[in-house]
Write an enzyme that holds these catalytic residues in place. Structure first.
Site, PDB file in Angstrom:
ATOM      1  N   GLY B  70     -13.404  16.844 -22.636  1.00  0.00           N
ATOM      2  CA  GLY B  70     -14.226  16.297 -21.568  1.00  0.00           C
ATOM      3  C   GLY B  70     -14.945  15.027 -21.976  1.00  0.00           C
ATOM      4  O   GLY B  70     -15.041  14.069 -21.199  1.00  0.00           O
ATOM      5  N   SER B  71     -15.449  14.989 -23.188  1.00  0.00           N
ATOM      6  CA  SER B  71     -16.216  13.823 -23.630  1.00  0.00           C
ATOM      7  C   SER B  71     -15.358  12.565 -23.610  1.00  0.00           C
ATOM      8  O   SER B  71     -15.782  11.511 -23.120  1.00  0.00           O
ATOM      9  CB  SER B  71     -16.762  14.045 -25.041  1.00  0.00           C
ATOM     10  OG  SER B  71     -17.583  15.185 -25.076  1.00  0.00           O
ATOM     11  N   ASN B 151     -23.990  21.644 -16.110  1.00  0.00           N
ATOM     12  CA  ASN B 151     -23.673  22.624 -17.144  1.00  0.00           C
ATOM     13  C   ASN B 151     -24.838  23.542 -17.506  1.00  0.00           C
ATOM     14  O   ASN B 151     -24.631  24.624 -18.012  1.00  0.00           O
ATOM     15  CB  ASN B 151     -23.142  21.934 -18.396  1.00  0.00           C
ATOM     16  CG  ASN B 151     -23.973  20.743 -18.801  1.00  0.00           C
ATOM     17  OD1 ASN B 151     -24.167  19.814 -18.022  1.00  0.00           O
ATOM     18  ND2 ASN B 151     -24.483  20.773 -20.016  1.00  0.00           N
ATOM     19  N   GLN B 179     -17.381  21.562 -15.787  1.00  0.00           N
ATOM     20  CA  GLN B 179     -17.821  22.925 -15.467  1.00  0.00           C
ATOM     21  C   GLN B 179     -17.187  23.451 -14.179  1.00  0.00           C
ATOM     22  O   GLN B 179     -17.338  24.628 -13.868  1.00  0.00           O
ATOM     23  CB  GLN B 179     -19.354  22.961 -15.333  1.00  0.00           C
ATOM     24  CG  GLN B 179     -20.096  22.685 -16.623  1.00  0.00           C
ATOM     25  CD  GLN B 179     -19.985  23.818 -17.639  1.00  0.00           C
ATOM     26  OE1 GLN B 179     -19.744  24.970 -17.284  1.00  0.00           O
ATOM     27  NE2 GLN B 179     -20.146  23.489 -18.914  1.00  0.00           N
ATOM     28  N   SER B 199     -12.101  19.780 -19.177  1.00  0.00           N
ATOM     29  CA  SER B 199     -12.000  20.223 -20.566  1.00  0.00           C
ATOM     30  C   SER B 199     -11.435  21.634 -20.635  1.00  0.00           C
ATOM     31  O   SER B 199     -11.942  22.554 -19.978  1.00  0.00           O
ATOM     32  CB  SER B 199     -13.391  20.187 -21.207  1.00  0.00           C
ATOM     33  OG  SER B 199     -13.321  20.666 -22.522  1.00  0.00           O
ATOM     34  N   HIS B 201     -11.375  24.065 -22.916  1.00  0.00           N
ATOM     35  CA  HIS B 201     -12.043  25.251 -23.482  1.00  0.00           C
ATOM     36  C   HIS B 201     -13.067  25.878 -22.541  1.00  0.00           C
ATOM     37  O   HIS B 201     -13.608  26.938 -22.833  1.00  0.00           O
ATOM     38  CB  HIS B 201     -12.665  24.935 -24.844  1.00  0.00           C
ATOM     39  CG  HIS B 201     -13.874  24.052 -24.819  1.00  0.00           C
ATOM     40  ND1 HIS B 201     -15.146  24.554 -24.924  1.00  0.00           N
ATOM     41  CD2 HIS B 201     -14.005  22.709 -24.718  1.00  0.00           C
ATOM     42  CE1 HIS B 201     -16.012  23.542 -24.908  1.00  0.00           C
ATOM     43  NE2 HIS B 201     -15.337  22.414 -24.777  1.00  0.00           N
ATOM     44  N   THR B 237       0.403  10.742 -30.981  1.00  0.00           N
ATOM     45  CA  THR B 237       1.323  11.817 -30.630  1.00  0.00           C
ATOM     46  C   THR B 237       0.554  12.922 -29.919  1.00  0.00           C
ATOM     47  O   THR B 237      -0.509  13.339 -30.370  1.00  0.00           O
ATOM     48  CB  THR B 237       2.012  12.359 -31.907  1.00  0.00           C
ATOM     49  OG1 THR B 237       2.692  11.261 -32.515  1.00  0.00           O
ATOM     50  CG2 THR B 237       3.000  13.467 -31.575  1.00  0.00           C
ATOM     51  N   CYS B 324     -36.295  23.560 -29.629  1.00  0.00           N
ATOM     52  CA  CYS B 324     -35.855  24.110 -30.898  1.00  0.00           C
ATOM     53  C   CYS B 324     -34.362  24.351 -30.948  1.00  0.00           C
ATOM     54  O   CYS B 324     -33.765  24.352 -32.005  1.00  0.00           O
ATOM     55  CB  CYS B 324     -36.590  25.405 -31.191  1.00  0.00           C
ATOM     56  SG  CYS B 324     -38.228  25.074 -31.797  1.00  0.00           S
TER      57      CYS B 324
HETATM   58  C1  LIG Z   1     -20.549  18.855 -17.958  1.00  0.00           C
HETATM   59  C2  LIG Z   1     -19.878  18.641 -19.271  1.00  0.00           C
HETATM   60  N1  LIG Z   1     -19.346  17.443 -19.552  1.00  0.00           N
HETATM   61  C3  LIG Z   1     -18.705  17.208 -20.710  1.00  0.00           C
HETATM   62  C4  LIG Z   1     -18.604  18.173 -21.684  1.00  0.00           C
HETATM   63  C5  LIG Z   1     -17.911  17.855 -22.972  1.00  0.00           C
HETATM   64  O1  LIG Z   1     -16.636  18.453 -23.030  1.00  0.00           O
HETATM   65  P1  LIG Z   1     -15.874  18.553 -24.430  1.00  0.00           P
HETATM   66  O2  LIG Z   1     -16.615  19.550 -25.240  1.00  0.00           O
HETATM   67  O3  LIG Z   1     -14.500  19.008 -24.081  1.00  0.00           O
HETATM   68  O4  LIG Z   1     -15.859  17.189 -25.033  1.00  0.00           O
HETATM   69  C6  LIG Z   1     -19.162  19.443 -21.449  1.00  0.00           C
HETATM   70  C7  LIG Z   1     -19.081  20.512 -22.462  1.00  0.00           C
HETATM   71  O5  LIG Z   1     -20.005  20.820 -23.162  1.00  0.00           O
HETATM   72  C8  LIG Z   1     -19.820  19.670 -20.215  1.00  0.00           C
HETATM   73  O6  LIG Z   1     -20.374  20.851 -19.941  1.00  0.00           O
END
Ligand SMILES: Cc1ncc(COP(=O)(O)O)c(C=O)c1O
Lengths: 128, 395
Positions: B70-71, B151, B179, B199, B201, B237, B324
């Site tokens: 996702g990032s 999220n 999400q 993403s 996972h 790749t 924290c």
């Molecule tokens: C809303 C949102 N954007 C982006 C990400 C980042 O995804 P990734 O961990 O696959 O880079 C997350 C995951 O934590 C997320 O919840």
């Protein structure tokens, strides 16, 4: 690897000296809720000895563990010794804290210092 | 007792995905760029995954670009639209105050490169208003980026309405749907989405893989330069086992989506009702416009990390927006954005339910949270001051 040492977890899960001393003659409070940590120490001092000590803490696991450990380290000790307690000693007694949690042990030291200050102030007020 | 209630952080791998990946690693080890048969077989598998994923969001397969997650997808979409805008003299971007850091930090970086960023108010209920998107538009706006669902507090944004506004004004529209892909039904055509990040996972696929949907014709620049993979937009790749696992996990999630949404919404609402019985607590974010599995609360007078550790002792995995747990001095920017003051935001708890959770889990969580909150309040000086009236209750 665990976030905290076994010692920290032990003091966090089974904190020693939790609570309030109604007739405490030294009370110290440090930290603020905005930052997420507040520690309050209640001491009962007699003949320059910490006869009893209790604490209340709002904060993370290491803040609670640091308070608990610090109270154990000063209970029954003469003020001369209590005054020299450092955050480093608290951290070492806990077998270390993560770097970003060291401030919790600093708060414990400051809470005790603040209580001792309160004790001196009360004594001075009483003498006047 | 072991209850995983942190599905917004990540999800357990689907068996179907593990199987598909194992098979892929054994049988399709060829490089999809090679011309001989085993390379071309791998290529076929890759393209099948692309097609499967595209159909889930009503896209064409050539509009799907595989990424490391996702990032990366967020970074690529935002950078691409921004730099294309800049070439036309457009340097204004609209987003929201509670985006994921993958978006917010990219925008911070762009600010140092001469961009202006407007972060929209997310209001107390954590839902942005399409008319405020429209009002924030300027002639030099090149991109609107709004997450599909948050999220932390799970609130679902009016994406279709925002898409319509952007289309009417011919401004590019990106949504971080990390999400949302999986639990929600998404149609990039009907919702006028130009870019969408996802993403693997988060929907029971493997970690380190995701995808970017980029509508055909929109600007797209590579973040990683090198070979001609992904039509030159993402060199390297391909992570074939990861991509295949992602596609298998997504197919499975989508097949059970509607029934699962109903089931999870029921569990969620029971959990919310149970936690509301705790005095001086509050649900974060809109009660209805929220993801089926998301429950986010603030409890006055306690701190989130100690709450999490004690829940972990009781076998519950959850998360918090307290300072924290974030490793900084400030609590979560999301909770601050919906107007929670610091003192209260430190006492937050996020429980995100998913596939494995049962009604029994929910009852157990309710009683565990009740116990832990009252235990921690029992020696909290903040709670003492609230109780004695020395400081006023906020919640
Ligand atoms: C809303 C949102 N954007 C982006 C990400 C980042 O995804 P990734 O961990 O696959 O880079 C997350 C995951 O934590 C997320 O919840």
């Amino acid at each position: 690897m665990a976030l905290y040492s076994e010692k920290v977890m032990d003091h966090f899960l089974h904190p020693r000296n939790v609570g309030v001393i109604e007739d405490a003659n030294a009370i110290g409070e440090v930290g603020n809720a905005k930052c997420g940590d507040i520690m309050k120490m209640y001491l009962k001092i007699k003949d320059d000895i910490v006869e009893d000590v209790k604490f209340e803490t709002f904060g993370c696991g290491s803040a609670i563990a640091s308070s608990s450990m610090a109270t154990e380290m000063i209970k029954g000790k003469p003020l001369s010794e209590v005054r020299t307690l450092t955050n480093k000693a608290v951290t070492e007694a806990l077998d270390g804290l993560p770097a970003h949690k060291i401030h919790c042990s600093v708060l414990a030291e400051e809470a005790i210092k603040s209580a001792l200050e309160d004790y001196e102030n009360r004594k001075n007020a009483g003498n006047q | 007792m072991s209850i995983y209630a942190d599905h917004a952080a990540t999800t357990a791998m689907s068996e179907a995905a593990i199987e598909a990946m194992t098979r892929c690693m054994r049988e399709y080890y060829g490089n999809p760029s090679s011309l001989y048969r085993i390379g071309q077989q791998a290529k076929e598998v890759l393209e099948q995954a692309r097609e499967d994923i595209a159909s889930v969001i009503h896209a064409e397969s050539r509009e799907i670009y595989f990424t490391s997650g996702g990032s990366e997808a967020d970074n690529q979409a935002i950078r691409s639209a921004a730099l294309a805008g800049k070439k036309k003299g457009k340097n204004h971007i609209i987003s929201t105050a509670f985006e994921h850091h993958a978006v917010l930090h990219t925008l911070e970086q762009l600010k140092t490169e001469g961009f202006e960023v407007t972060l929209l108010d997310v209001h107390e209920n954590g839902v942005i208003r399409p008319e405020e998107v429209e009002a924030a538009l300027r002639p030099e706006t090149c991109l609107v980026t709004v997450m599909y669902a948050n999220n932390e507090i799970g609130t679902i944004q009016p994406i279709r309405e925002i898409g319509a506004v952007c289309r009417a004004h011919q401004v590019l529209f990106h949504t971080d749907a990390v999400q949302a892909v999986g639990p929600l039904s998404i149609d990039v055509q009907a919702e006028n989405i130009d870019y969408l990040s996802a993403s693997s996972h988060k929907f029971h696929g493997p970690k380190g893989v995701g995808f970017l949907y980029a509508r055909k014709g929109v600007p797209l620049l590579p973040l990683i330069n090198g070979g001609a993979q992904e039509k030159g937009k993402r060199a390297g790749t391909e992570n074939l086992p990861g991509i295949v696992g992602m596609a298998a996990a997504l197919k499975e999630t989508v097949a059970e989506r509607d029934a699962e949404a109903v089931r999870l919404t029921g569990l969620r609402d029971r959990l919310i009702a149970g936690l509301k019985e705790i005095p001086h607590s509050a649900l974060n974010g809109d009660a209805e416009k929220r993801l089926p599995g998301n429950v986010s609360f603030c409890f006055e007078g306690i701190e989130g990390e100690s709450l999490l550790l004690l829940l972990d002792e009781k076998g519950i995995s959850a998360s918090s927006g307290s300072a924290c747990t974030s490793g900084s001095l400030d609590p979560s920017h999301v909770l601050l954005a919906i107007g929670r003051v610091h003192d209260v935001a430190h006492g937050s708890l996020r429980l995100t339910l998913g596939r494995e959770n049962t009604p029994e889990d929910v009852e157990y969580i309710i009683s565990a949270v009740k116990d832990v909150v009252s235990y921690l309040r029992g020696f909290s000086p903040v709670w003492r001051d609230l109780q004695s009236g020395k400081t006023p209750f906020i919640l």
